[in-house]
Design a protein around this motif. Structure first.
Motif, PDB file in Angstrom:
ATOM      1  N   LYS A 260       0.833  -1.211   0.000  1.00  0.00           N
ATOM      2  CA  LYS A 260       0.000   0.000   0.000  1.00  0.00           C
ATOM      3  C   LYS A 260       0.866   1.259   0.000  1.00  0.00           C
ATOM      4  N   LYS A 261       1.915   1.265   0.823  1.00  0.00           N
ATOM      5  CA  LYS A 261       2.820   2.411   0.875  1.00  0.00           C
ATOM      6  C   LYS A 261       3.702   2.467  -0.378  1.00  0.00           C
ATOM      7  N   ALA A 262       4.117   1.313  -0.860  1.00  0.00           N
ATOM      8  CA  ALA A 262       5.003   1.249  -2.029  1.00  0.00           C
ATOM      9  C   ALA A 262       4.352   1.869  -3.262  1.00  0.00           C
ATOM     10  N   ARG A 263       3.025   1.752  -3.382  1.00  0.00           N
ATOM     11  CA  ARG A 263       2.320   2.333  -4.545  1.00  0.00           C
ATOM     12  C   ARG A 263       2.521   3.833  -4.653  1.00  0.00           C
ATOM     13  N   HIS A 264       2.791   4.467  -3.527  1.00  0.00           N
ATOM     14  CA  HIS A 264       2.908   5.929  -3.500  1.00  0.00           C
ATOM     15  C   HIS A 264       4.339   6.403  -3.242  1.00  0.00           C
ATOM     16  N   ALA A 265       5.270   5.476  -3.240  1.00  0.00           N
ATOM     17  CA  ALA A 265       6.670   5.825  -2.972  1.00  0.00           C
ATOM     18  C   ALA A 265       7.221   6.698  -4.098  1.00  0.00           C
ATOM     19  N   LYS A 266       8.015   7.688  -3.719  1.00  0.00           N
ATOM     20  CA  LYS A 266       8.664   8.571  -4.690  1.00  0.00           C
ATOM     21  C   LYS A 266      10.153   8.629  -4.361  1.00  0.00           C
ATOM     22  N   PRO A 267      10.950   7.840  -5.062  1.00  0.00           N
ATOM     23  CA  PRO A 267      12.393   7.865  -4.775  1.00  0.00           C
ATOM     24  C   PRO A 267      12.987   9.234  -5.074  1.00  0.00           C
ATOM     25  N   GLN A 268      14.006   9.584  -4.305  1.00  0.00           N
ATOM     26  CA  GLN A 268      14.741  10.822  -4.527  1.00  0.00           C
ATOM     27  C   GLN A 268      15.826  10.534  -5.564  1.00  0.00           C
ATOM     28  N   VAL A 269      15.822  11.284  -6.657  1.00  0.00           N
ATOM     29  CA  VAL A 269      16.732  11.039  -7.781  1.00  0.00           C
ATOM     30  C   VAL A 269      17.508  12.306  -8.097  1.00  0.00           C
ATOM     31  N   ALA A 270      18.807  12.156  -8.300  1.00  0.00           N
ATOM     32  CA  ALA A 270      19.646  13.253  -8.777  1.00  0.00           C
ATOM     33  C   ALA A 270      20.426  12.740  -9.981  1.00  0.00           C
ATOM     34  N   ILE A 271      20.340  13.488 -11.071  1.00  0.00           N
ATOM     35  CA  ILE A 271      21.116  13.178 -12.273  1.00  0.00           C
ATOM     36  C   ILE A 271      22.334  14.094 -12.256  1.00  0.00           C
ATOM     37  N   LEU A 272      23.500  13.493 -12.471  1.00  0.00           N
ATOM     38  CA  LEU A 272      24.760  14.222 -12.337  1.00  0.00           C
ATOM     39  C   LEU A 272      25.437  14.436 -13.683  1.00  0.00           C
ATOM     40  N   ASN A 273      26.247  15.502 -13.761  1.00  0.00           N
ATOM     41  CA  ASN A 273      27.086  15.701 -14.947  1.00  0.00           C
ATOM     42  C   ASN A 273      28.434  15.031 -14.719  1.00  0.00           C
ATOM     43  N   GLU A 274      29.362  15.211 -15.636  1.00  0.00           N
ATOM     44  CA  GLU A 274      30.663  14.540 -15.565  1.00  0.00           C
ATOM     45  C   GLU A 274      31.485  14.969 -14.351  1.00  0.00           C
ATOM     46  N   ALA A 275      31.187  16.162 -13.785  1.00  0.00           N
ATOM     47  CA  ALA A 275      31.911  16.664 -12.613  1.00  0.00           C
ATOM     48  C   ALA A 275      31.168  16.331 -11.311  1.00  0.00           C
ATOM     49  N   ASN A 276      30.160  15.467 -11.399  1.00  0.00           N
ATOM     50  CA  ASN A 276      29.342  15.064 -10.253  1.00  0.00           C
ATOM     51  C   ASN A 276      28.604  16.229  -9.613  1.00  0.00           C
ATOM     52  N   ARG A 277      28.129  17.124 -10.455  1.00  0.00           N
ATOM     53  CA  ARG A 277      27.259  18.210 -10.022  1.00  0.00           C
ATOM     54  C   ARG A 277      25.844  17.862 -10.467  1.00  0.00           C
ATOM     55  N   ILE A 278      24.876  18.189  -9.642  1.00  0.00           N
ATOM     56  CA  ILE A 278      23.483  17.864  -9.954  1.00  0.00           C
ATOM     57  C   ILE A 278      22.984  18.759 -11.078  1.00  0.00           C
ATOM     58  N   ILE A 279      22.483  18.114 -12.161  1.00  0.00           N
ATOM     59  CA  ILE A 279      21.907  18.873 -13.269  1.00  0.00           C
ATOM     60  C   ILE A 279      20.387  18.746 -13.311  1.00  0.00           C
ATOM     61  N   GLU A 280      19.859  17.752 -12.599  1.00  0.00           N
ATOM     62  CA  GLU A 280      18.418  17.579 -12.494  1.00  0.00           C
ATOM     63  C   GLU A 280      18.137  16.803 -11.215  1.00  0.00           C
ATOM     64  N   GLN A 281      17.052  17.178 -10.547  1.00  0.00           N
ATOM     65  CA  GLN A 281      16.683  16.499  -9.314  1.00  0.00           C
ATOM     66  C   GLN A 281      15.164  16.424  -9.238  1.00  0.00           C
ATOM     67  N   PHE A 282      14.647  15.273  -8.797  1.00  0.00           N
ATOM     68  CA  PHE A 282      13.199  15.114  -8.688  1.00  0.00           C
ATOM     69  C   PHE A 282      12.887  13.953  -7.754  1.00  0.00           C
ATOM     70  N   ALA A 283      11.619  13.879  -7.366  1.00  0.00           N
ATOM     71  CA  ALA A 283      11.118  12.755  -6.576  1.00  0.00           C
ATOM     72  C   ALA A 283      10.154  11.980  -7.458  1.00  0.00           C
ATOM     73  N   GLY A 284      10.314  10.673  -7.502  1.00  0.00           N
ATOM     74  CA  GLY A 284       9.442   9.857  -8.341  1.00  0.00           C
ATOM     75  C   GLY A 284       9.982   9.733  -9.744  1.00  0.00           C
ATOM     76  N   GLU A 285       9.100   9.860 -10.726  1.00  0.00           N
ATOM     77  CA  GLU A 285       9.495   9.727 -12.127  1.00  0.00           C
ATOM     78  C   GLU A 285       9.768  11.095 -12.739  1.00  0.00           C
ATOM     79  N   PRO A 286      10.717  11.176 -13.685  1.00  0.00           N
ATOM     80  CA  PRO A 286      10.972  12.462 -14.338  1.00  0.00           C
ATOM     81  C   PRO A 286       9.791  12.880 -15.183  1.00  0.00           C
ATOM     82  N   GLU A 287       9.603  14.211 -15.313  1.00  0.00           N
ATOM     83  CA  GLU A 287       8.511  14.708 -16.150  1.00  0.00           C
ATOM     84  C   GLU A 287       8.751  14.378 -17.612  1.00  0.00           C
ATOM     85  N   ASN A 288       9.973  14.569 -18.070  1.00  0.00           N
ATOM     86  CA  ASN A 288      10.358  14.281 -19.452  1.00  0.00           C
ATOM     87  C   ASN A 288      11.515  13.296 -19.438  1.00  0.00           C
TER      88      ASN A 288
END
Length: 129
Positions: free
Chosen positions: A96-124
Motif C-alpha cells: 500500500k505504501k510502495a504504490r505511493h513511494a517517490k524515490p529521490q533522484v539526482a542526475i549528475l554531470n561529468e563533474a558530479n554536479r546535480i543537473i536535475e533532481q526530482f522525486a518519483g518519475e521524471p517529467e520528461n
C-alpha cells in the motif's frame, strides 16, 4: 508482505578514484548523499554504465562539495576513474505504501554536479547524455 522499492538514486555519477587497498565501500560527496537521502553505512547497489558490472556495498561520507565518488576495496575492481555509474538504495515497504513511494533522484554531470533532481518519475524522461 514487504516489497523492495527504490528509495534513492544518483544517476550517471563519475568515478573519481578507486583504491583496492581500502576497506570495501563507496565514498560519496556528503552534499550528494543529502540530495537523495543516503545515510552513512547504508547499503547501495552500483551499476557500471561503461561495462555492465554490478555490485553491492555500503556508503561512507566524502568531503562536502568535493564531487567524490570513490570505489574502495573489492568494489574498486567494478570500475575505473572516469566510468559513469548508477548508485541505488532500496527500502522495504508494504504494498500500500510502495504504490505511493517517490524515490529521490539526482542526475549528475561529468563533474558530479546535480543537473536535475526530482522525486518519483521524471517529467520528461530523456537521457541527458
Amino acid at each position: 508482505m514487504f516489497l523492495r522499492v527504490l528509495k534513492a538514486k544518483l544517476h550517471l555519477a563519475t568515478v573519481t578514484r578507486t583504491d583496492v587497498n581500502y576497506h570495501g565501500s563507496i565514498t560519496i560527496d556528503e552534499d550528494l548523499m543529502d540530495a537523495v537521502g543516503l545515510l552513512p553505512f547504508e547499503q547501495v547497489l552500483i551499476g557500471n554504465c561503461n561495462n555492465g558490472a554490478r555490485g553491492e556495498t555500503y556508503v561512507l561520507r566524502g568531503p562536502r562539495g568535493s564531487g567524490a565518488i570513490e570505489l574502495n576495496g573489492a568494489m574498486a575492481h567494478l570500475a575505473a576513474p572516469g566510468h559513469r555509474i548508477i548508485i541505488m538504495s532500496f527500502a522495504f515497504m508494504k504494498p500500500k505504501k510502495a504504490r505511493h513511494a517517490k524515490p529521490q533522484v539526482a542526475i549528475l554531470n561529468e563533474a558530479n554536479r546535480i543537473i536535475e533532481q526530482f522525486a518519483g518519475e521524471p517529467e520528461n524522461p530523456v537521457d541527458p547524455v
